[in-house]
Design a protein around this motif. Structure first.
Motif, PDB file in Angstrom:
ATOM      1  N   GLU A 185       0.834  -1.198   0.000  1.00 49.61           N
ATOM      2  CA  GLU A 185       0.000   0.000   0.000  1.00 49.61           C
ATOM      3  C   GLU A 185       0.869   1.248   0.000  1.00 49.61           C
ATOM      4  N   THR A 186       1.911   1.259   0.818  1.00 50.75           N
ATOM      5  CA  THR A 186       2.805   2.414   0.868  1.00 50.75           C
ATOM      6  C   THR A 186       3.443   2.670  -0.490  1.00 50.75           C
ATOM      7  N   GLU A 187       3.880   1.612  -1.164  1.00 49.00           N
ATOM      8  CA  GLU A 187       4.472   1.769  -2.491  1.00 49.00           C
ATOM      9  C   GLU A 187       3.452   2.331  -3.473  1.00 49.00           C
ATOM     10  N   ALA A 188       2.223   1.824  -3.420  1.00 50.50           N
ATOM     11  CA  ALA A 188       1.183   2.298  -4.333  1.00 50.50           C
ATOM     12  C   ALA A 188       0.869   3.778  -4.099  1.00 50.50           C
ATOM     13  N   LEU A 189       0.873   4.211  -2.837  1.00 53.54           N
ATOM     14  CA  LEU A 189       0.560   5.600  -2.531  1.00 53.54           C
ATOM     15  C   LEU A 189       1.675   6.535  -2.981  1.00 53.54           C
ATOM     16  N   CYS A 190       2.904   6.059  -3.006  1.00 56.84           N
ATOM     17  CA  CYS A 190       4.003   6.865  -3.539  1.00 56.84           C
ATOM     18  C   CYS A 190       3.765   7.170  -5.014  1.00 56.84           C
ATOM     19  N   VAL A 191       3.369   6.148  -5.764  1.00 54.10           N
ATOM     20  CA  VAL A 191       3.068   6.332  -7.185  1.00 54.10           C
ATOM     21  C   VAL A 191       1.841   7.217  -7.358  1.00 54.10           C
ATOM     22  N   CYS A 192       0.817   6.976  -6.536  1.00 53.54           N
ATOM     23  CA  CYS A 192      -0.425   7.740  -6.621  1.00 53.54           C
ATOM     24  C   CYS A 192      -0.177   9.233  -6.416  1.00 53.54           C
ATOM     25  N   GLY A 193       0.621   9.561  -5.404  1.00 46.73           N
ATOM     26  CA  GLY A 193       0.891  10.963  -5.106  1.00 46.73           C
ATOM     27  C   GLY A 193       1.627  11.673  -6.226  1.00 46.73           C
TER      28      GLY A 193
END
Length: 231
Positions: free
Chosen positions: A140-148
């Motif tokens: 989830e943390t990795e996905a949120l980095c991309v999302c941001g």
């Protein structure tokens, strides 16, 4: 009326992540658990410290917050009912990478990290269950980095609200201010306000002071980038 022969609820009934605990091990694990309640704004874990307690959330929302080099914070994950806070302790980490702050009032059960690690040594199914959960939080943390980096504030906000509604239930208002949401996303308050006004115009949400109500979840999902659906 006293019921001396009544048995305590099995740990599998206390939290979904205990479903794999074998019947013969439930009593010993139950002896290590304690119920807890915390108010909104409570800090469960501080980044850079070794988690002494693992919290299994039954009701409420917790934001995981990472810090930049200048001390500014932003959300790195969202935990709700059925999740846990303190997964760094499960991975043998010396220190937590993120702080954990209650966004709402919380209820759940807690256990000392040392006692939980000991229980995992004797219970491979539980160890696999909790290790898989910890891996989900890292993903989830990795996905949120991309999302941001790739998505607009409106998309990110719609995704966050959709996920919060999935955790709390769509009929439960989300009691956060525009500024609190802006702090979570690391953006200006005006950006959050503009995005919410657009969603209100589409009748997907209704905003009151410090309160957001979901009016049309399907429409809200249409605004979302979808980065949190599998988290």
């Amino acid at each position: 009326m006293n019921r001396p022969n009544a048995r305590p609820a099995p740990v599998s009934a206390l939290h979904r992540l205990f479903a794999s605990v074998a019947v013969e091990r439930q009593a010993s694990l139950a002896g290590e658990l304690r119920r807890f309640e915390q108010g909104r704004g409570a800090r469960l874990i501080e980044a850079g410290t070794t988690p002494a307690t693992v919290f299994f959330i039954v009701d409420g929302l917790v934001a995981l917050l990472g810090r930049g080099g200048g001390g500014e914070a932003a959300e790195t994950g969202l935990v709700g009912p059925g999740g846990l806070v303190g997964h760094a302790a499960l991975l043998g980490s010396a220190a937590a990478g993120s702080s954990a702050m209650a966004l709402t009032g919380l209820r759940g059960v807690a256990i000392e990290a040392r006692a939980l690690r000991h229980a995992l040594e004797d219970d491979p199914p539980l160890r696999r269950e909790l290790t898989a959960y910890a891996a989900e939080r890292l993903a989830e943390t990795e996905a949120l980095c991309v999302c941001g980096a790739l998505h607009s504030v409106e998309q990110r906000l719609a995704s966050w609200l959709t996920r919060a509604a999935a955790l709390l239930g769509p009929d439960r208002p989300i009691e956060l201010t525009h500024q609190q949401l802006a702090d979570l996303f690391g953006v200006r308050r005006a950006s959050v306000t503009t995005s919410l006004h657009m969603m209100e115009g589409e009748q997907s949400v209704r905003c009151r002071r410090g309160r957001i109500e979901i009016r049309d979840l399907a429409r809200l999902e249409g605004h979302s980038c979808g980065c949190r659906r599998a988290s």
